[in-house]
Design a protein around this motif. Structure first.
Motif, PDB file in Angstrom:
ATOM      1  N   ARG A   9      15.107  76.201  51.475  1.00  0.00           N
ATOM      2  CA  ARG A   9      14.649  75.076  50.453  1.00  0.00           C
ATOM      3  C   ARG A   9      14.130  75.417  49.145  1.00  0.00           C
ATOM      4  N   VAL A  13      15.365  74.995  45.219  1.00  0.00           N
ATOM      5  CA  VAL A  13      14.449  74.688  44.125  1.00  0.00           C
ATOM      6  C   VAL A  13      14.630  75.645  42.994  1.00  0.00           C
ATOM      7  N   SER A  73      16.220  69.780  51.815  1.00  0.00           N
ATOM      8  CA  SER A  73      15.477  69.376  50.795  1.00  0.00           C
ATOM      9  C   SER A  73      15.357  67.839  50.850  1.00  0.00           C
TER      10      SER A  73
END
Length: 115
Positions: A9, A13, A73
């Motif tokens: 995750r 990002v 996510s």
């Protein structure tokens, strides 16, 4: 201790959805872990074909890694929204604590009830 899902995750990002690269040190800083921990985790992710790495050039998500990280996510975002609606004190932390142990089906049913 950070899990595979946490690493995926955060890489998602940092690499803007797997479209750019990140470094071991950047990931370590963002996750507040050691470079050695990140190196070990990235090596495992690479063995699972979830990360693509080029020596001294950083790494990004593989197509399979992008898909898995995107799902993680999205589940995290949906949990945060649910906990925010329920006025939990720290929705992000609450989502972090349950996202690994809840199925997408359960998240969807919670959304139906709460949102």
């Amino acid at each position: 201790m950070s899990s595979k899902e946490d690493y995926l995750r955060e890489i998602f990002v940092l690499t803007e959805g797997g479209d750019s690269k990140t470094s071991t040190s950047e990931l370590a800083r963002e996750m507040d872990v050691t470079n050695a921990s990140v190196s070990e985790a990235v090596q495992k992710l690479e063995q699972e074909k979830l990360v693509c790495r080029a020596a001294y050039k950083g790494f990004t998500l593989s197509p399979m890694g992008k898909e898995e990280a995107s799902k993680l996510s999205e589940k995290h975002r949906r949990l945060e929204k649910i906990f925010s609606q329920l006025e939990v004190e720290d929705p992000e932390q609450e989502a972090d604590s349950v996202e690994h142990s809840i199925s997408l089906e359960a998240v969807e049913k919670l959304e139906d009830e709460v949102l």
